[in-house]
Structure formats: C-alpha cells, structure tokens
Design a protein around this motif. Structure first.
Motif, PDB file in Angstrom:
ATOM      1  N   ARG A 288       0.825  -1.210   0.000  1.00  0.00           N
ATOM      2  CA  ARG A 288       0.000   0.000   0.000  1.00  0.00           C
ATOM      3  C   ARG A 288       0.855   1.254   0.000  1.00  0.00           C
ATOM      4  NH1 ARG A 288      -2.158  -1.710   4.881  1.00  0.00           N
ATOM      5  NH2 ARG A 288      -3.200  -3.717   4.622  1.00  0.00           N
ATOM      6  N   MET A 289       1.904   1.260   0.841  1.00  0.00           N
ATOM      7  CA  MET A 289       2.759   2.441   0.904  1.00  0.00           C
ATOM      8  C   MET A 289       3.490   2.673  -0.415  1.00  0.00           C
ATOM      9  SD  MET A 289       2.232   3.965   3.715  1.00  0.00           S
ATOM     10  CE  MET A 289       3.527   5.180   3.458  1.00  0.00           C
ATOM     11  N   SER A 290       3.827   1.608  -1.113  1.00  0.00           N
ATOM     12  CA  SER A 290       4.496   1.757  -2.413  1.00  0.00           C
ATOM     13  C   SER A 290       3.565   2.401  -3.432  1.00  0.00           C
ATOM     14  CB  SER A 290       4.984   0.392  -2.917  1.00  0.00           C
ATOM     15  OG  SER A 290       5.997  -0.119  -2.084  1.00  0.00           O
ATOM     16  N   VAL A 291       2.285   2.042  -3.385  1.00  0.00           N
ATOM     17  CA  VAL A 291       1.317   2.688  -4.271  1.00  0.00           C
ATOM     18  C   VAL A 291       1.167   4.159  -3.902  1.00  0.00           C
ATOM     19  CG1 VAL A 291      -1.109   2.767  -4.958  1.00  0.00           C
ATOM     20  CG2 VAL A 291       0.070   0.561  -4.807  1.00  0.00           C
ATOM     21  N   LEU A 292       1.080   4.457  -2.609  1.00  0.00           N
ATOM     22  CA  LEU A 292       0.964   5.853  -2.182  1.00  0.00           C
ATOM     23  C   LEU A 292       2.164   6.665  -2.659  1.00  0.00           C
ATOM     24  CD1 LEU A 292      -0.405   5.665   1.486  1.00  0.00           C
ATOM     25  CD2 LEU A 292      -1.626   5.511  -0.681  1.00  0.00           C
ATOM     26  N   ALA A 293       3.364   6.090  -2.543  1.00  0.00           N
ATOM     27  CA  ALA A 293       4.571   6.815  -2.959  1.00  0.00           C
ATOM     28  C   ALA A 293       4.567   7.063  -4.460  1.00  0.00           C
ATOM     29  CB  ALA A 293       5.819   6.033  -2.554  1.00  0.00           C
ATOM     30  N   GLU A 294       4.060   6.107  -5.224  1.00  0.00           N
ATOM     31  CA  GLU A 294       3.977   6.324  -6.675  1.00  0.00           C
ATOM     32  C   GLU A 294       2.980   7.425  -6.997  1.00  0.00           C
ATOM     33  OE1 GLU A 294       3.027   3.909 -10.817  1.00  0.00           O
ATOM     34  OE2 GLU A 294       2.161   3.247  -8.932  1.00  0.00           O
ATOM     35  N   ARG A 295       1.828   7.405  -6.337  1.00  0.00           N
ATOM     36  CA  ARG A 295       0.791   8.372  -6.649  1.00  0.00           C
ATOM     37  C   ARG A 295       1.111   9.766  -6.117  1.00  0.00           C
ATOM     38  NH1 ARG A 295      -2.588   6.894 -10.599  1.00  0.00           N
ATOM     39  NH2 ARG A 295      -4.202   8.229  -9.702  1.00  0.00           N
ATOM     40  N   TYR A 296       1.723   9.836  -4.930  1.00  0.00           N
ATOM     41  CA  TYR A 296       2.034  11.133  -4.342  1.00  0.00           C
ATOM     42  C   TYR A 296       3.236  11.794  -4.992  1.00  0.00           C
ATOM     43  CZ  TYR A 296      -1.172  10.457  -0.376  1.00  0.00           C
ATOM     44  OH  TYR A 296      -2.275  10.290   0.415  1.00  0.00           O
ATOM     45  N   CYS A 297       4.268  11.002  -5.285  1.00  0.00           N
ATOM     46  CA  CYS A 297       5.510  11.646  -5.720  1.00  0.00           C
ATOM     47  C   CYS A 297       6.246  10.892  -6.829  1.00  0.00           C
ATOM     48  CB  CYS A 297       6.445  11.862  -4.528  1.00  0.00           C
ATOM     49  SG  CYS A 297       6.747  10.402  -3.551  1.00  0.00           S
ATOM     50  N   GLY A 298       5.577   9.968  -7.498  1.00  0.00           N
ATOM     51  CA  GLY A 298       6.150   9.358  -8.691  1.00  0.00           C
ATOM     52  C   GLY A 298       7.197   8.297  -8.468  1.00  0.00           C
ATOM     53  N   LEU A 299       7.330   7.764  -7.253  1.00  0.00           N
ATOM     54  CA  LEU A 299       8.325   6.725  -7.001  1.00  0.00           C
ATOM     55  C   LEU A 299       7.888   5.423  -7.662  1.00  0.00           C
ATOM     56  CD1 LEU A 299      10.882   5.703  -5.532  1.00  0.00           C
ATOM     57  CD2 LEU A 299       9.396   5.127  -3.590  1.00  0.00           C
ATOM     58  N   GLN A 300       8.656   4.946  -8.612  1.00  0.00           N
ATOM     59  CA  GLN A 300       8.321   3.703  -9.283  1.00  0.00           C
ATOM     60  C   GLN A 300       8.672   2.511  -8.399  1.00  0.00           C
ATOM     61  OE1 GLN A 300       6.611   3.530 -12.287  1.00  0.00           O
ATOM     62  NE2 GLN A 300       6.453   5.709 -11.758  1.00  0.00           N
ATOM     63  N   PRO A 301       7.767   1.514  -8.290  1.00  0.00           N
ATOM     64  CA  PRO A 301       8.015   0.376  -7.391  1.00  0.00           C
ATOM     65  C   PRO A 301       9.200  -0.467  -7.855  1.00  0.00           C
ATOM     66  CG  PRO A 301       6.069  -0.013  -8.757  1.00  0.00           C
ATOM     67  CD  PRO A 301       6.479   1.413  -8.994  1.00  0.00           C
ATOM     68  N   THR A 302      10.069  -0.809  -6.923  1.00  0.00           N
ATOM     69  CA  THR A 302      11.233  -1.645  -7.235  1.00  0.00           C
ATOM     70  C   THR A 302      11.300  -2.890  -6.365  1.00  0.00           C
ATOM     71  OG1 THR A 302      12.607  -0.386  -5.673  1.00  0.00           O
ATOM     72  CG2 THR A 302      12.593   0.345  -7.978  1.00  0.00           C
ATOM     73  N   ALA A 303      10.500  -2.955  -5.315  1.00  0.00           N
ATOM     74  CA  ALA A 303      10.575  -4.091  -4.389  1.00  0.00           C
ATOM     75  C   ALA A 303      10.145  -5.381  -5.077  1.00  0.00           C
ATOM     76  CB  ALA A 303       9.691  -3.832  -3.177  1.00  0.00           C
ATOM     77  N   ASP A 304      10.820  -6.453  -4.758  1.00  0.00           N
ATOM     78  CA  ASP A 304      10.494  -7.762  -5.319  1.00  0.00           C
ATOM     79  C   ASP A 304       9.421  -8.411  -4.451  1.00  0.00           C
ATOM     80  OD1 ASP A 304      10.411 -10.128  -6.652  1.00  0.00           O
ATOM     81  OD2 ASP A 304      12.518 -10.658  -6.357  1.00  0.00           O
ATOM     82  N   PHE A 305       8.210  -7.876  -4.549  1.00  0.00           N
ATOM     83  CA  PHE A 305       7.134  -8.406  -3.727  1.00  0.00           C
ATOM     84  C   PHE A 305       6.792  -9.845  -4.097  1.00  0.00           C
ATOM     85  CE2 PHE A 305       5.921  -3.793  -3.145  1.00  0.00           C
ATOM     86  CZ  PHE A 305       6.207  -3.765  -1.790  1.00  0.00           C
ATOM     87  N   ALA A 306       6.962 -10.200  -5.362  1.00  0.00           N
ATOM     88  CA  ALA A 306       6.679 -11.586  -5.761  1.00  0.00           C
ATOM     89  C   ALA A 306       7.582 -12.554  -5.013  1.00  0.00           C
ATOM     90  CB  ALA A 306       6.847 -11.748  -7.266  1.00  0.00           C
ATOM     91  N   ARG A 307       8.876 -12.249  -4.950  1.00  0.00           N
ATOM     92  CA  ARG A 307       9.803 -13.108  -4.214  1.00  0.00           C
ATOM     93  C   ARG A 307       9.439 -13.160  -2.736  1.00  0.00           C
ATOM     94  NH1 ARG A 307      12.240 -17.264  -4.931  1.00  0.00           N
ATOM     95  NH2 ARG A 307      13.131 -16.458  -6.861  1.00  0.00           N
TER      96      ARG A 307
END
Length: 765
Positions: A288-307
C-alpha cells in the motif's frame, strides 16, 4: 468408471529433510513418472504445488519441457492451484489469495490454464472459508484427507462444501490414505468395494510412494492393469475427470469447518508463527505504501514483492508453519521469512522517505513530524515518537516534556515514557494522540522543553486480573490423538508488582512471575482509549510443558467467536483447542458486555466457561511422531520454544465483536501508523486524503500494483457477516465505484491508471 485410480506422489519440500533434498526428490519423482508414461500408455500422473514446478523450471528446464508436453497430452494432471500444500488454518485470508495468485498465474503461463482442482491431501484441518477462497481463484473442487472419519463424521466422503459467503466447491475426502501408507493398490480396491456406500457414487483411490516422493511403482501399475481387465469400472484416472463425472445436485451439502486433527501444529514453534503473521502484514502495508509513494511523488516500485510472497507462501507449507519439521528445515524457513520481511521493510522505508522528502517540512520554532496512515480508514489513536537528544549527556539538558501541535496550532497532550533503548537521557520517548485520514498524512510540530509538564489527571492501572498456568504435555509434536490440554502442572507465581508508567495518557503495571526456572514479565498498559495493551516477555525453559495465558471474560452464558481466514466462526465453549487468526471474542447476547483479545503472534486458543486461554509456549520435542518414534536418552532431545520470546496483546470491551470493530482494530494493532521525523525543507503541502467506504462493514485489505503492470488491485472484504451496499471513493488511485456484498464476501477490483474499474477474481483475471 466407478473407481478412478489416481497415481500421485505427495512430495514434502521439507519435513524430516531440508529443502534441497525435498526438491531433488521432486525432480527424481518427475523423471520416474515420465518413464512410467512411456511404459504404460493409459497411466496418468497427478502432482501439485507450484513452488516445486517453479524450482524445476530453473533447475532442470529440459525436464520441465517434457512435463509441459505430458500436460498438453493429458497424461500429467497439475492440481492444487496453490504455491504449496499449505496448512489450511494458519495462513491469513490474504495469504490464501497469494497462494493461488502465484500458482495459478504460473500454471497459466506454462501450462495454458489454471488448476480447477484444489488439492491439500496432507494438511491437518480446513477452515470454513476455504470454498470461497478456492472458488474465486478458479478451483471448482477440492481434495483432502484429514480429518478422517474417526476424527470428524461426514455422511459421505463426496459432498458440496459451502462457505459462509455461499460459495461452494465439490469436496472429496480421500479414503484409505493418499499413498501406500498401509495398503497397496489392490488392497485398497478390495477394501473400498465392501463399503456400505460403495455404489452410491464414483470414487478416487490414490496410489504411489509419497512424502519423500517416489510416485507409482511398476508393480502397482501392473496391478491396476490386471484389475481393470477384470472390471471395466476400474481404471487409470485424473481428479479432473472424476469431478467432471460427478452430479453435484445429488450431493449432500456441508456448511462447517473440517476439524480436528493434530492440534499441536497450531502452537508448535512460536518463532515461525510470529514471523508468518509479521511478514503477512509487513508486505500488505509495504504494497500500500508503495502505491501511495507512486501516486504522491512518482516513485516507481522496485521491491520484489513476488519473491517476498513466494517465501511467505513456501513457509506456509503445512509441516513448516505447523512447526513439525526437523530443526534444520525450520531454520531454513526462518531465513526465508526474514528475507520477505526485509523486502517489505525496505519498501516501506523507501516509500516513507520519498513521500516525506517531497512535502513541506518547515515548522517555525519547532521540528516536523509526519504521521502516515497505511490503511484506508481514518485512524484516531496513540502514537510513540523517539528522539535523539545528545544535549543531555553533553550539557546536562534533560528533555522533560514535548510540546506537540497539530496544523491548526492546537496543543496536543503528550506524556514521557520509557524509551526502547537508553544511553542516559540521550534517547527519549513520548506518546500522544493523533488523527490521520485513510491513506493520508498528518503533520505535527514538536517543541522540546526542559520543563516538566503541569500535572494532569492520571490513568488508572487495569483491574483485569490475568493469570498464566502451566500444563503437562505428554503428546508428540503434532499432539496426535489429543483435542485439548487439561492436565494442570502449576500456576506462575507473582514475584513483584510495580507501576512503571503513570500519566495523563497511559498507566502501566509491570508484574514478574516465575515457575521452576522459567519467568514471565507482564506489562499491562491502560490508556485513555479504554483499551488494555499487554506485553509479555517470556523466558521459557521447560520440557514437554505448555504455558497458557488466561483472561477472564465474566460471561455467564458465553459465546465464543474466532477470526478465521477472511471470515469469522462461532465455536463451542469448552476445553478443546482450536486454531484461530489474530483475535477471539467472547460475548453474551443478553448482557450487552463482551471482551475481545487481539495478539501479534499466536494461533492456538481455548475458550472455557470462565476464561479466554491463549497458548503462549509449548515445549514439545522437535519432529517427534508417536508412533513409531521413541524418545532419545535424556539430554539428547531438542525442544521447541526454549528461550525468550515477546508477545503483544490488546484487550477490548464491547457488546459484541461486530460493534467492537474487531477486523478494523486488528489492522490498527498489526499495522501501526508510521511516525517519521523529517528535517526542515520546502515542498508540497501536507496530504489529507478523503478516502471513504460508505459501509462500515466493508474493509479494504489490499492496494497493490496489478500483476499485469497496468494499474492497481483493490481488495475489499465484508467483515461482519451481513450484506452491504458500499460506495467506494479512492482518490489516491482516482477511483470511485459501488458494489454489493454478501456476508463475508471477498471482492477484487482492477483500477486502471485512467480510473476505469473492473471487477476481477482473486487471480486478477
């Protein structure tokens, strides 16, 4: 065909062996199965678990291609649309979704279709909501073996299994074991044929060497060929063919959970239980926080959540999360959980810092504190902030108080409490109350003060008199044959009691107990919110003993409710041990009074006429199975749960679990507000989003990147067991839509970056 012979090899990726050995056993089993296909044209092989196939794809790609050909030819049946054959009580509701999401998408990618047959033949019990979790992930049927008839009577082994939501699957309980445990194929055919209900419907009989792999033998295949030549109603088959032949309308319906077997698996190995729950919530919050960071300030997700989710789901294999594998395999699993945690924690840390760096962090005559809400509902609760204050040791400036102001300039009451770590007075901690909108960020000004705050009325210590009892445990690691632990060996004796905090926000009492060489430190903190937070520090040194924490419930005619995966169930009051998720609740319909307990790491409960009992520690022997195992000489056994552990609980009072908002409170407890101190700089205005769900009994559990990479997935769950019409407003992803929910219904929505909303199933199709 009346008897479908299912050739399979149940392969434990780890149990009495480590993961590497288990995966090699799977590979060798695959080779053997392909050889049997070449020898016998009619032979069909059945095998589950996406994690096994995923490993094979990397380790033996040529062999994987041969399996793909066999699947396409209808000779190889891929079943069990989960990452592993998980324990079916301990994973959270969302973990069951991820089990299917990871597995079914892998099967679609490589085999062209998802599994239609759920398959968990060796797990110990099955929660009542599984039909919904299976059905909405593409599985129309389910195969299991336990509990067996002597543990749970069913009118028939083939039935329609219904979840509280109304979803149903066709379920089949395997007779005569899933492998050659006690009978060969011909012996199983003979034993089945004399059953009273043999002619009622078709059957599946399973054959093949299992657990450590192996699969069907040449001898067994020859036996089946001989049997089918004598009776054309016997033949090689697959579970898919079997379920296609079933007349669902003719089957009886079962609408309850499938328990009891091996109750010890819900308490064995406290560390794995704690890591599982912590990792589940850490990853959900990080997504959720990764989505918020993308929407608020354009941070593209890099975490390997699948792993990370693969690690968590692998750890939920029934012998691993159940705590009944050898110590070495459990240590490997601990490492996998910790990797998952590290991935989630880093993603959250990065998202928080990126958001804070983009905001205006200037505060005149003070310091800036941002409080971020990783959940979709408004939070009004107490937070803690720790500050580094080296002036205490350098100049003797003791920080006595912290003035806290909201953005309207209103002063907020604060209280100095004990910090997490102390170097003199250089590290200080304060608590105060905040309000943060769903997925929003609130900004506060902090002003340090060397003058103590004026006296305020103090909160009073909790009147709840808890206790801790010790029980004898002569069972094996699984607790085979047991349904309760009742033999009392003693009670923890009070050694000291002292008030360690007393202030306008919170008061805390610290009690020390001992029994033998084991100790328990209990800290009960009562706050102005009316909730009681309990922290238990245990140093457990007993052997073949159980430590239970007891909380009185006061109900004269108690009713006991347990959280289960994405649902709630009422169970009988008594001494029986039951698996549960993060909370239990006891209420009395006429009195209007009830009590609930949330915890951060335990899964085994019993609720009797007077107390809620939570099993804290159980020192069974590692991987000790009776029969056939015997104990080794004294001093050479290894015991579970030896040493220190910390457990957190929250006690709440309300008329019933619905009015207590237990699902919401649990998310608050397990996913706290994020407190972040930021140095001064310019930036955007602070964010106060207005996300809303019009139905209070609908909870947003998931906000994540869609698997296809185009947009987001929003998961909503009805939490109170009542139908709901819900208007959903999520400006954070530009979405507004409405939906109708039946009781305990799980719904998923794909939100495109354009704002277009489409309902999808649990595997995002």
């Amino acid at each position: 065909m009346n008897i479908h012979m299912i050739g399979n090899a149940h392969v434990d990726p780890a149990w009495m062996w480590m993961i590497g050995e288990g995966m090699e056993a799977f590979i060798s089993t695959c080779r053997a199965a392909l050889e049997r296909m070449q020898e016998t044209e009619e032979f069909i092989f059945t095998c589950s678990s996406a994690a096994h196939y995923d490993f094979l794809l990397e380790a033996e790609p040529a062999l994987f291609e041969r399996i793909k050909e066999a699947v396409a030819a209808g000779k190889w049946s891929v079943v069990g649309g989960w990452w592993v054959e998980a324990d079916c009580n301990l994973p959270s509701g969302e973990s069951f979704v991820r089990q299917a999401l990871l597995a079914q998408r892998l099967f679609i990618q490589h085999f062209g279709a998802p599994c239609s047959v759920g398959f968990c033949v060796d797990s110990f019990g099955h929660n009542a909501n599984l039909p919904q979790l299976l059905k909405r992930a593409g599985m129309e049927s389910y195969v299991f073996m336990r509990p067996e008839e002597h543990e749970l009577h069913l009118d028939d082994d083939l039935f329609r299994w219904q979840a509280p939501s109304g979803d149903e699957v066709i379920a089949y309980r395997i007779p005569l074991h899933y492998s050659n445990h006690a009978m060969q194929a011909d012996e199983k055919i003979a034993a089945l044929s004399v059953r009273n209900n043999f002619r009622k419907h078709s059957w599946m009989l399973f054959y093949g060497v299992g657990n450590h792999g192996g699969g069907p033998t040449k001898k067994e295949i020859a036996t089946i060929i001989t049997a089918s030549a004598k009776d054309d109603q016997i033949g090689f088959g697959s579970s898919e063919e079997f379920f296609k032949s079933v007349d669902a309308a003719s089957l009886t319906a079962v609408d309850h959970e499938l328990q009891h077997h091996a109750i010890g698996c819900y308490s064995a190995h406290s560390e794995i239980k704690r890591l599982n729950r912590k990792a589940e919530h850490a990853l959900l919050g990080a997504e959720r926080m990764s989505v918020l960071a993308e929407r608020y300030c354009g941070l593209q997700p890099t975490a390997d959540f699948a792993r990370a989710w693969q690690n968590v789901c692998f750890g939920q294999f029934h012998d691993l999360i159940g705590g009944v594998a050898i110590a070495e395999a459990m240590e490997e699993t601990v490492s996998m959980y910790r990797e998952a945690l590290a991935i989630g924690e880093r993603a959250t840390r990065l998202a928080v810092q990126r958001i804070a760096s983009s905001l205006d962090a200037n505060c005149e005559d003070g310091e800036t504190l941002f409080v971020m809400n990783p959940t979709a509902f408004t939070r009004n609760e107490i937070v803690e902030v720790e500050l580094w204050h080296p002036a205490a040791s350098e100049r003797g400036e003791i920080l006595e108080a912290l003035e806290v102001y909201d953005m309207e300039g209103e002063r907020i009451l604060s209280q100095k409490v004990k910090p997490s770590a102390r170097i003199g007075e250089d590290r200080v901690k304060f608590i105060f109350n905040v309000i943060v909108p769903g997925f929003g960020i609130s900004k506060y000004k902090l002003v340090r003060s060397l003058v103590k705050s004026k006296a305020h009325q103090v909160t009073q210590p909790s009147p709840i008199e808890t206790s801790a009892i010790i029980l004898n445990d002569a069972t094996d690691t699984w607790s085979h044959g047991a349904s309760a632990y009742t033999e009392v060996a003693g009670v923890m004796k009070l050694k000291s009691r002292v008030v360690v905090e007393r202030g306008p926000i919170r008061s805390c009492v610290r009690c020390e107990y001992e029994w033998g060489v084991s100790t328990l430190i209990e800290e009960k903190a009562e706050s102005v919110t009316g909730e009681l937070d309990v922290t238990l520090h245990i140093n457990w040194q007993e052997e073949r003993k159980i430590l239970k924490y007891r909380i009185p419930h006061q109900a004269k005619l108690p009713r006991a409710f347990y959280e289960i995966p994405y649902s709630v169930i009422e169970r009988p009051v008594g001494e029986k041990e039951y698996p549960g998720q993060s909370w239990v609740f006891v209420q009395e319909d006429d009195s209007g009074e009830g009590i609930g307990v949330i915890n951060d790491s335990k899964y085994s409960y019993s609720i009797d006429e007077t107390h809620i009992n939570i099993l804290l520690a159980r020192s069974a022997i590692y991987a000790h199975h009776v029969p056939p195992d015997e104990m080794f000489p004294a001093g050479s056994e290894r015991y579970l749960d030896q040493g220190e552990q910390t457990i957190r609980l929250r006690v709440v009072h309300a008329a019933n679990w619905q009015s207590a908002r237990m699902p919401e409170r649990t998310m608050q407890f397990l996913e706290p507000l994020i407190v972040h101190a930021e140095s001064a700089h310019t930036g955007l205005s602070h964010v106060r989003e207005s996300n809303s769900l019009s139905a209070t009994n609908v909870q947003l559990t998931v906000l994540k990147q869609a698997e296809k990479g185009d947009g987001y997935i929003v998961r909503l769950v009805e939490t109170d067991g009542m139908a709901a019409n819900c208007d959903v407003l999520l400006p954070i992803v530009g979405a507004a839509f409405s939906s109708v929910f039946s009781k305990f219904e799980i719904k998923s929505f794909h939100v495109a970056k354009s704002g277009r909303v489409t309902e999808v199933n649990l595997i995002e199709l």
